[in-house]
Scaffold this motif. Structure first.
Motif, PDB file in Angstrom:
ATOM      1  N   LEU A 157       0.815  -1.214   0.000  1.00  0.00           N
ATOM      2  CA  LEU A 157       0.000   0.000   0.000  1.00  0.00           C
ATOM      3  C   LEU A 157       0.845   1.259   0.000  1.00  0.00           C
ATOM      4  CD1 LEU A 157      -2.795   1.263   0.131  1.00  0.00           C
ATOM      5  CD2 LEU A 157      -2.699   1.080   2.629  1.00  0.00           C
ATOM      6  N   GLY A 158       1.909   1.283   0.821  1.00  0.00           N
ATOM      7  CA  GLY A 158       2.746   2.476   0.899  1.00  0.00           C
ATOM      8  C   GLY A 158       3.388   2.833  -0.424  1.00  0.00           C
ATOM      9  N   GLU A 159       3.848   1.820  -1.159  1.00  0.00           N
ATOM     10  CA  GLU A 159       4.485   2.051  -2.457  1.00  0.00           C
ATOM     11  C   GLU A 159       3.493   2.611  -3.464  1.00  0.00           C
ATOM     12  OE1 GLU A 159       7.593   1.983  -5.354  1.00  0.00           O
ATOM     13  OE2 GLU A 159       7.526   1.994  -3.166  1.00  0.00           O
ATOM     14  N   TRP A 160       2.269   2.055  -3.469  1.00  0.00           N
ATOM     15  CA  TRP A 160       1.260   2.530  -4.411  1.00  0.00           C
ATOM     16  C   TRP A 160       0.786   3.942  -4.076  1.00  0.00           C
ATOM     17  CZ3 TRP A 160       0.452   0.860  -9.012  1.00  0.00           C
ATOM     18  CH2 TRP A 160       0.754  -0.466  -9.334  1.00  0.00           C
ATOM     19  N   ILE A 161       0.721   4.273  -2.789  1.00  0.00           N
ATOM     20  CA  ILE A 161       0.363   5.638  -2.400  1.00  0.00           C
ATOM     21  C   ILE A 161       1.430   6.625  -2.877  1.00  0.00           C
ATOM     22  CG2 ILE A 161       0.074   7.200  -0.432  1.00  0.00           C
ATOM     23  CD1 ILE A 161      -1.270   4.924   1.070  1.00  0.00           C
ATOM     24  N   ARG A 162       2.696   6.239  -2.713  1.00  0.00           N
ATOM     25  CA  ARG A 162       3.793   7.105  -3.156  1.00  0.00           C
ATOM     26  C   ARG A 162       3.734   7.318  -4.666  1.00  0.00           C
ATOM     27  NH1 ARG A 162       8.893   6.988  -5.226  1.00  0.00           N
ATOM     28  NH2 ARG A 162       8.701   4.775  -5.710  1.00  0.00           N
ATOM     29  N   ILE A 163       3.504   6.237  -5.409  1.00  0.00           N
ATOM     30  CA  ILE A 163       3.420   6.337  -6.871  1.00  0.00           C
ATOM     31  C   ILE A 163       2.244   7.217  -7.279  1.00  0.00           C
ATOM     32  CG2 ILE A 163       2.953   5.016  -8.977  1.00  0.00           C
ATOM     33  CD1 ILE A 163       4.476   2.678  -7.699  1.00  0.00           C
ATOM     34  N   ALA A 164       1.093   7.032  -6.609  1.00  0.00           N
ATOM     35  CA  ALA A 164      -0.102   7.817  -6.945  1.00  0.00           C
ATOM     36  C   ALA A 164       0.111   9.301  -6.674  1.00  0.00           C
ATOM     37  CB  ALA A 164      -1.299   7.299  -6.146  1.00  0.00           C
ATOM     38  N   LEU A 165       0.762   9.625  -5.559  1.00  0.00           N
ATOM     39  CA  LEU A 165       1.035  11.025  -5.216  1.00  0.00           C
ATOM     40  C   LEU A 165       1.990  11.663  -6.220  1.00  0.00           C
ATOM     41  CD1 LEU A 165       1.336  10.839  -1.311  1.00  0.00           C
ATOM     42  CD2 LEU A 165      -0.519  11.857  -2.653  1.00  0.00           C
ATOM     43  N   LEU A 166       3.035  10.929  -6.589  1.00  0.00           N
ATOM     44  CA  LEU A 166       3.992  11.455  -7.562  1.00  0.00           C
ATOM     45  C   LEU A 166       3.336  11.644  -8.924  1.00  0.00           C
ATOM     46  CD1 LEU A 166       7.228   9.430  -6.663  1.00  0.00           C
ATOM     47  CD2 LEU A 166       6.782  11.862  -6.256  1.00  0.00           C
ATOM     48  N   PHE A 167       2.474  10.695  -9.296  1.00  0.00           N
ATOM     49  CA  PHE A 167       1.757  10.811 -10.563  1.00  0.00           C
ATOM     50  C   PHE A 167       0.849  12.031 -10.551  1.00  0.00           C
ATOM     51  CE2 PHE A 167      -1.703   9.997 -13.506  1.00  0.00           C
ATOM     52  CZ  PHE A 167      -1.037   9.518 -14.630  1.00  0.00           C
ATOM     53  N   ALA A 168       0.116  12.221  -9.437  1.00  0.00           N
ATOM     54  CA  ALA A 168      -0.784  13.376  -9.319  1.00  0.00           C
ATOM     55  C   ALA A 168      -0.005  14.684  -9.368  1.00  0.00           C
ATOM     56  CB  ALA A 168      -1.581  13.279  -8.020  1.00  0.00           C
ATOM     57  N   LEU A 169       1.151  14.717  -8.677  1.00  0.00           N
ATOM     58  CA  LEU A 169       1.987  15.916  -8.692  1.00  0.00           C
ATOM     59  C   LEU A 169       2.475  16.210 -10.102  1.00  0.00           C
ATOM     60  CD1 LEU A 169       3.490  18.163  -7.174  1.00  0.00           C
ATOM     61  CD2 LEU A 169       5.357  16.535  -6.766  1.00  0.00           C
ATOM     62  N   GLY A 170       2.921  15.169 -10.789  1.00  0.00           N
ATOM     63  CA  GLY A 170       3.369  15.357 -12.163  1.00  0.00           C
ATOM     64  C   GLY A 170       2.264  15.843 -13.069  1.00  0.00           C
ATOM     65  N   LEU A 171       1.052  15.326 -12.848  1.00  0.00           N
ATOM     66  CA  LEU A 171      -0.098  15.730 -13.657  1.00  0.00           C
ATOM     67  C   LEU A 171      -0.436  17.200 -13.425  1.00  0.00           C
ATOM     68  CD1 LEU A 171      -2.144  14.450 -15.618  1.00  0.00           C
ATOM     69  CD2 LEU A 171      -3.640  14.049 -13.664  1.00  0.00           C
ATOM     70  N   ILE A 172      -0.414  17.638 -12.159  1.00  0.00           N
ATOM     71  CA  ILE A 172      -0.696  19.036 -11.830  1.00  0.00           C
ATOM     72  C   ILE A 172       0.345  19.963 -12.452  1.00  0.00           C
ATOM     73  CG2 ILE A 172      -0.809  20.712  -9.936  1.00  0.00           C
ATOM     74  CD1 ILE A 172      -1.944  18.431  -8.198  1.00  0.00           C
ATOM     75  N   MET A 173       1.622  19.600 -12.305  1.00  0.00           N
ATOM     76  CA  MET A 173       2.693  20.425 -12.861  1.00  0.00           C
ATOM     77  C   MET A 173       2.621  20.472 -14.384  1.00  0.00           C
ATOM     78  SD  MET A 173       4.152  21.598 -10.236  1.00  0.00           S
ATOM     79  CE  MET A 173       5.586  22.376 -10.986  1.00  0.00           C
ATOM     80  N   MET A 174       2.218  19.341 -15.000  1.00  0.00           N
ATOM     81  CA  MET A 174       2.088  19.302 -16.453  1.00  0.00           C
ATOM     82  C   MET A 174       0.984  20.255 -16.925  1.00  0.00           C
ATOM     83  SD  MET A 174       0.698  16.216 -18.784  1.00  0.00           S
ATOM     84  CE  MET A 174      -0.929  16.583 -18.102  1.00  0.00           C
ATOM     85  N   ILE A 175      -0.146  20.250 -16.222  1.00  0.00           N
ATOM     86  CA  ILE A 175      -1.264  21.134 -16.596  1.00  0.00           C
ATOM     87  C   ILE A 175      -0.863  22.602 -16.440  1.00  0.00           C
ATOM     88  CG2 ILE A 175      -3.591  21.857 -15.952  1.00  0.00           C
ATOM     89  CD1 ILE A 175      -4.148  18.938 -15.206  1.00  0.00           C
ATOM     90  N   LEU A 176      -0.223  22.927 -15.318  1.00  0.00           N
ATOM     91  CA  LEU A 176       0.232  24.306 -15.099  1.00  0.00           C
ATOM     92  C   LEU A 176       1.257  24.716 -16.145  1.00  0.00           C
ATOM     93  CD1 LEU A 176       0.605  24.352 -11.194  1.00  0.00           C
ATOM     94  CD2 LEU A 176      -1.192  25.432 -12.563  1.00  0.00           C
ATOM     95  N   GLY A 177       2.199  23.819 -16.423  1.00  0.00           N
ATOM     96  CA  GLY A 177       3.224  24.125 -17.420  1.00  0.00           C
ATOM     97  C   GLY A 177       2.632  24.313 -18.800  1.00  0.00           C
ATOM     98  N   SER A 178       1.649  23.479 -19.156  1.00  0.00           N
ATOM     99  CA  SER A 178       0.999  23.594 -20.460  1.00  0.00           C
ATOM    100  C   SER A 178       0.264  24.927 -20.579  1.00  0.00           C
ATOM    101  CB  SER A 178       0.015  22.436 -20.653  1.00  0.00           C
ATOM    102  OG  SER A 178       0.676  21.200 -20.610  1.00  0.00           O
ATOM    103  N   ARG A 179      -0.408  25.323 -19.484  1.00  0.00           N
ATOM    104  CA  ARG A 179      -1.117  26.590 -19.467  1.00  0.00           C
ATOM    105  C   ARG A 179      -0.153  27.765 -19.662  1.00  0.00           C
ATOM    106  NH1 ARG A 179      -6.031  27.746 -20.555  1.00  0.00           N
ATOM    107  NH2 ARG A 179      -4.794  28.916 -22.040  1.00  0.00           N
ATOM    108  N   LEU A 180       0.994  27.704 -19.002  1.00  0.00           N
ATOM    109  CA  LEU A 180       2.002  28.752 -19.115  1.00  0.00           C
ATOM    110  C   LEU A 180       2.597  28.790 -20.525  1.00  0.00           C
ATOM    111  CD1 LEU A 180       3.846  28.347 -15.686  1.00  0.00           C
ATOM    112  CD2 LEU A 180       2.409  30.277 -16.393  1.00  0.00           C
ATOM    113  N   LEU A 181       2.832  27.611 -21.113  1.00  0.00           N
ATOM    114  CA  LEU A 181       3.383  27.558 -22.462  1.00  0.00           C
ATOM    115  C   LEU A 181       2.466  28.248 -23.466  1.00  0.00           C
ATOM    116  CD1 LEU A 181       4.959  23.991 -22.915  1.00  0.00           C
ATOM    117  CD2 LEU A 181       6.099  26.180 -23.251  1.00  0.00           C
TER     118      LEU A 181
END
Length: 291
Positions: free
Chosen positions: A140-164
């Motif tokens: 469970l701990g590993e999957w939570i870490r992966i999910a959080l990192l994925f969500a963070l990457g998704l948020i940063m990607m959306i913000l970066g795309s908006r800025l671009l």
């Protein structure tokens, strides 16, 4: 079973590539289309193909020539050329419509399924050897870490795309060039940076197959995913510049990459140099037209 299936779906986007990074181009182009900057949507897709092929693979081949996996390179190259021909046929009427997007997304589904099948076949061969590793990661701990990192990457990607998109429009107005030119060059380079970094890292570790597979997969996705998705909210016009300059340079670069490599099963330093030169000529022509 669940883990192997999930892994296959993730890897189906492009070999050895972070799935979040593969969503950068579609997100940038979708935001551009939603904002009414439809020329930027097409420019980002075509510009990324030109940048990926001319700059990224050209630089990789020039730095470190390498042999390719014949079966992988041939299959992906043929599919890429089919996608290019499909794009040209759909664009005969000078636009990519919502109806055209259905065709492109159908091709995307075919590409994803073929990649998934290849991943499943490879995974079945090494299932016994990898069983202990899969069990070790199934907590469970590993999957939570992966999910959080994925969500963070998704948020940063959306913000970066908006800025671009927003700043790309500002840059175009400041320099005095069409928005499509900025998306073909500056924005395309920005969205191609993940491929550039991963390819340079791959050749440093002598994993050249990752570089060429990554680029071919990204180029296919730029057509069927980026253009397919961004043409859903608004039709994408194909300008005379696209037909007379952008598409021809894209085709020339792909032919320089594909034809000699299929014949010799190797990317040569001189081949990489030619691709780099063609890319620089293309950039020079675009900006001398408007500045």
């Amino acid at each position: 079973m669940f883990l192997s299936t999930l892994k296959g779906l993730i890897n189906a986007t492009s070999p050895k590539t972070n799935p979040v990074l593969q969503m950068i181009d579609p997100t940038v182009s979708l935001f551009a289309s939603l904002d009414g900057h439809t020329t930027m949507s097409l420019g980002n897709a075509v510009g990324s193909i030109i940048c990926n092929t001319g700059l990224v693979l050209g630089l990789v081949a020039f730095i470190s020539p390498f042999s390719v996996d014949k079966k992988m390179f041939f299959s992906k190259s043929v599919l890429l050329l089919i996608c290019v021909i499909l794009l040209l046929l759909l664009g005969i009427d000078k636009s990519i419509t919502q109806t055209d997007s259905i065709v492109l997304l159908a091709m995307l589904a075919i590409y994803m399924y073929s990649n998934y099948r290849s991943v499943v076949e490879k995974g079945s061969k090494s299932r016994v050897n990898n069983t202990s590793k899969v069990k070790g990661n199934n907590n469970l701990g590993e999957w939570i870490r992966i999910a959080l990192l994925f969500a963070l990457g998704l948020i940063m990607m959306i913000l970066g795309s908006r800025l671009l998109v927003d700043n790309g429009v500002i840059i175009a107005e400041w320099i005095g060039v069409p928005q499509g030119v900025i998306s073909l060059t500056v924005i395309a380079l920005g969205t191609s940076l993940p491929e550039l970094v991963s390819s340079l890292t791959a050749i440093k570790k002598n994993h050249h197959a990752i570089s060429v597979g990554n680029i071919l997969g990204a180029n296919i996705l730029n057509i069927v995913s980026v253009i397919g998705i961004s043409s859903i909210p608004n039709d994408i016009p194909i300008l005379s510049q696209n037909m007379s300059i952008d598409f021809p340079f894209m085709i020339v670069l792909l032919l320089i990459l594909i034809l000699p490599t299929i014949k010799k099963n190797k990317l040569y330093r001189f081949q990489g140099l030619i691709m780099l030169i063609v890319y620089l000529i293309y950039i020079g022509i675009l900006y001398t037209m408007y500045i």
